[in-house]
Scaffold this motif. Structure first.
Motif, short mmCIF file in Angstrom:
data_model
loop_
_atom_site.label_atom_id
_atom_site.label_comp_id
_atom_site.label_asym_id
_atom_site.label_seq_id
_atom_site.Cartn_x
_atom_site.Cartn_y
_atom_site.Cartn_z
N MET A 1 0.82 -1.19 0.00
CA MET A 1 0.00 0.00 0.00
C MET A 1 0.86 1.26 0.00
O MET A 1 0.58 2.19 -0.72
CB MET A 1 -0.93 -0.01 1.20
CG MET A 1 -1.77 1.22 1.28
SD MET A 1 -3.26 0.85 2.17
CE MET A 1 -3.88 2.44 2.41
N LEU A 2 1.91 1.27 0.82
CA LEU A 2 2.80 2.42 0.87
C LEU A 2 3.46 2.64 -0.49
O LEU A 2 3.61 3.78 -0.93
CB LEU A 2 3.85 2.24 1.95
CG LEU A 2 4.74 3.43 2.25
CD1 LEU A 2 3.91 4.63 2.67
CD2 LEU A 2 5.74 3.10 3.32
N GLN A 3 3.83 1.57 -1.17
CA GLN A 3 4.44 1.67 -2.49
C GLN A 3 3.51 2.36 -3.48
O GLN A 3 3.96 3.08 -4.36
CB GLN A 3 4.82 0.28 -2.99
CG GLN A 3 5.87 -0.38 -2.15
CD GLN A 3 7.22 -0.37 -2.83
OE1 GLN A 3 7.31 -0.03 -4.00
NE2 GLN A 3 8.25 -0.72 -2.11
N PRO A 7 4.63 7.46 -5.66
CA PRO A 7 4.72 8.43 -6.76
C PRO A 7 4.15 9.81 -6.44
O PRO A 7 4.44 10.77 -7.15
CB PRO A 7 3.92 7.76 -7.88
CG PRO A 7 3.95 6.32 -7.57
CD PRO A 7 3.94 6.25 -6.07
N ARG A 8 3.39 9.94 -5.39
CA ARG A 8 2.84 11.25 -5.01
C ARG A 8 3.88 12.16 -4.36
O ARG A 8 3.63 13.34 -4.14
CB ARG A 8 1.68 11.07 -4.03
CG ARG A 8 0.51 10.34 -4.62
CD ARG A 8 -0.59 10.24 -3.62
NE ARG A 8 -1.70 9.45 -4.15
CZ ARG A 8 -2.78 9.18 -3.47
NH1 ARG A 8 -2.93 9.62 -2.24
NH2 ARG A 8 -3.72 8.45 -4.02
N PHE A 9 5.03 11.59 -4.02
CA PHE A 9 6.08 12.33 -3.32
C PHE A 9 7.31 12.42 -4.20
O PHE A 9 7.64 11.49 -4.92
CB PHE A 9 6.42 11.63 -2.00
CG PHE A 9 5.24 11.53 -1.08
CD1 PHE A 9 4.97 12.54 -0.18
CD2 PHE A 9 4.38 10.45 -1.13
CE1 PHE A 9 3.87 12.47 0.66
CE2 PHE A 9 3.27 10.36 -0.30
CZ PHE A 9 3.02 11.38 0.59
N ASN A 10 8.02 13.56 -4.11
CA ASN A 10 9.19 13.73 -4.98
C ASN A 10 10.51 13.43 -4.28
O ASN A 10 11.56 13.45 -4.90
CB ASN A 10 9.21 15.12 -5.62
CG ASN A 10 9.24 16.25 -4.63
OD1 ASN A 10 9.24 16.06 -3.43
ND2 ASN A 10 9.24 17.47 -5.16
N ARG A 42 11.67 11.98 13.68
CA ARG A 42 12.13 10.62 14.00
C ARG A 42 11.18 9.65 13.32
O ARG A 42 9.96 9.78 13.45
CB ARG A 42 12.13 10.41 15.50
CG ARG A 42 12.77 9.10 15.89
CD ARG A 42 13.31 9.22 17.32
NE ARG A 42 14.03 8.04 17.68
CZ ARG A 42 15.35 7.93 17.61
NH1 ARG A 42 16.06 8.94 17.17
NH2 ARG A 42 15.95 6.83 17.98
N THR A 43 11.74 8.70 12.58
CA THR A 43 10.91 7.78 11.82
C THR A 43 10.33 6.69 12.72
O THR A 43 10.92 6.30 13.71
CB THR A 43 11.71 7.11 10.69
OG1 THR A 43 12.70 6.26 11.25
CG2 THR A 43 12.34 8.15 9.79
N ILE A 48 10.51 7.34 4.77
CA ILE A 48 9.93 8.65 5.00
C ILE A 48 9.85 9.32 3.62
O ILE A 48 10.80 9.26 2.84
CB ILE A 48 10.73 9.50 6.02
CG1 ILE A 48 9.96 10.76 6.40
CG2 ILE A 48 12.12 9.80 5.54
CD1 ILE A 48 10.50 11.46 7.64
N TYR A 49 8.70 9.88 3.32
CA TYR A 49 8.46 10.50 2.02
C TYR A 49 8.13 11.97 2.21
O TYR A 49 7.43 12.34 3.17
CB TYR A 49 7.27 9.83 1.31
CG TYR A 49 7.45 8.39 0.93
CD1 TYR A 49 8.69 7.76 0.95
CD2 TYR A 49 6.36 7.64 0.55
CE1 TYR A 49 8.83 6.43 0.59
CE2 TYR A 49 6.49 6.30 0.19
CZ TYR A 49 7.73 5.72 0.20
OH TYR A 49 7.87 4.40 -0.15
#
Length: 98
Positions: A1-3, A7-10, A42-43, A48-49
């Motif tokens: 799902m995260l994958q 594409p919404r993040f640069n 902190r992750t 992190i996107y």
């Protein structure tokens, strides 16, 4: 799902050990080439996107006692993937050759 969301993040960053295990609890600091700190976080997981303006940025990532730095160029179109790998983040003062 995260994958599917990637594409919404640069700017997409992944954290792992050199053995392939993903790493969380990494402190990330993001600075533009010229300017003040934009983010310190902190992750809670190995990814992190960001969605950020195009430009040159310095990313600092700290796992345990080891800090790694990367300069990245975020493009006008598309995105980039940045990966940080640590041999063993809790071995303070240990020098290893890869």
């Amino acid at each position: 799902m995260l994958q599917a969301l990637a594409p919404r993040f640069n700017q997409r960053i992944t954290f792992a050990l050199t053995g392939g295990e993903y790493l969380s609890d990494v402190t990330v600091t993001l600075n533009p080439e010229r300017g003040v700190e934009l983010l310190k976080a902190r992750t809670h997981g190995p990814f992190i996107y960001f969605r950020m303006p195009p430009g040159r940025y310095r990313i600092a990532a700290q796992a345990g006692h080891v800090i790694e730095h990367r300069w990245v160029n975020v493009p006008v179109k598309g995105g980039i993937d940045t990966r940080f790998y640590w041999p063993e983040p809790n071995r303070h003062g240990v020098v290893s050759s890869l």
